[in-house]
Design an enzyme around this catalytic site. Structure first.
Site, short mmCIF file in Angstrom:
data_model
loop_
_atom_site.label_atom_id
_atom_site.label_comp_id
_atom_site.label_asym_id
_atom_site.label_seq_id
_atom_site.Cartn_x
_atom_site.Cartn_y
_atom_site.Cartn_z
N LYS A 151 0.83 -1.20 0.00
CA LYS A 151 0.00 0.00 0.00
C LYS A 151 0.87 1.26 0.00
CE LYS A 151 -2.07 -1.27 3.75
NZ LYS A 151 -2.97 -1.44 4.91
N THR A 196 -8.40 9.78 8.00
CA THR A 196 -7.76 8.58 7.47
C THR A 196 -7.71 7.44 8.48
OG1 THR A 196 -5.61 9.47 8.14
CG2 THR A 196 -6.33 9.90 5.88
N GLY A 201 -8.44 4.21 10.10
CA GLY A 201 -9.11 2.97 9.71
C GLY A 201 -8.95 2.58 8.26
N THR A 202 -8.08 3.28 7.52
CA THR A 202 -7.92 2.93 6.10
C THR A 202 -7.40 1.50 5.92
OG1 THR A 202 -5.76 4.04 6.20
CG2 THR A 202 -7.60 5.28 5.25
N GLY A 203 -6.43 1.09 6.73
CA GLY A 203 -5.87 -0.25 6.57
C GLY A 203 -6.87 -1.34 6.92
N CYS A 204 -7.60 -1.14 8.01
CA CYS A 204 -8.64 -2.11 8.41
C CYS A 204 -9.71 -2.22 7.32
CB CYS A 204 -9.29 -1.68 9.72
SG CYS A 204 -8.16 -1.40 11.09
#
Length: 257
Positions: free
Chosen positions: A159, A192, A194-197
């Site tokens: 990412k 931003t 919580g973008t990875g979750c």
């Protein structure tokens, strides 16, 4: 059939990341979200104030309860809470034959540490089991880089959100080489958290629905971008995304490759 997505992760009291973001994402994309909560956190948009790991035996009991009755089509792993839980989860999932998405959560968006050195050391077993591993740039470096992750036989999503510049590059790589690359304009927002979750759960839902990994990757990136654009601007720090505001995750976004 509604895809059954089991999420093994920590709870975020502020509702921006963790189990809360996972449930919103899976629900918006048409799946049924089940949970095995690994830790309870007191956190908000400014940071993590407290963490209480859930006992390992309770984490495994949650997993067993969901699988025994409802079944599972894909699994997403996020924050694990302790090295003992990471090892026990690996033991329990080794017998399953479903897609597993491993998001190696180490540091929250606010900068707070969410995994100690022993827990990170246990990540190797989970990467051995994973269909796809989804680290951000700092997490990928901590795992030893692209070659080290791919050596586990999994796909890798490298990412680009933590990079520099006006464009973000997200890459899907198989053990045999690159599969897909998406270039998107960086969205100017502080919401931003919580973008990875969100990305990992969207990917898990796609694989649970039977999408090819490349198609699930494209849809997950698009869903994250829509949620960023729809963020409700809450809190005084890194705010939550707008998973719930009714924008179709299948709409095209200007700037996507």
């Amino acid at each position: 059939m509604t895809p059954r997505i089991l999420i093994i992760a920590g709870s975020d009291s502020g509702g921006g990341a963790g189990i809360q973001a996972d449930i919103k994402t899976v629900t918006m994309l048409g799946g049924h979200a089940m949970t095995a909560i690994t830790a309870i956190t007191a956190q908000n948009t400014l940071g993590v104030q407290a963490v209480m790991p859930v006992p390992t035996e309770m984490v495994i009991a949650q997993i067993d309860s969901c699988i025994a009755d409802i079944g599972v089509d894909a699994i997403k792993i996020g924050m694990l809470g302790s090295a003992a839980t990471a090892q026990a989860v690996a033991d329990r999932l080794a017998a399953l034959d479903v897609p597993i998405i491993f998001d190696p959560v180490m540091i929250a968006t606010s900068g707070s540490m969410l995994a100690d050195a022993d827990t990170i050391a246990a990540f190797g077993r989970l990467m051995d089991l994973a269909s796809v591993v989804t680290p951000n740039i700092p997490e990928l470096a901590a795992l030893g880089g692209e070659a080290a992750v791919l050596a586990h036989g999994c796909h890798l999503v490298a990412k680009g959100g933590h990079g520099e510049g006006h464009y973000i590059v997200d890459r899907l790589i198989s053990p045999a080489g690159p599969l897909r690359e998406l270039n998107g304009k960086r969205i100017d927002t502080t919401s931003t958290h919580g973008t990875g979750c969100t990305f990992a759960s969207a990917l898990a839902c796609g694989l649970g629905q039977g999408l090819a990994v490349s198609d699930a990757f494209v849809r997950a990136v698009r869903f994250v971008r829509i949620a960023l654009l729809s963020a409700p601007d809450l809190g005084n720090g890194h705010g939550p995304m707008g998973h719930h505001l009714g924008v179709s995750p299948f709409d095209e976004l200007e700037g996507d490759a």
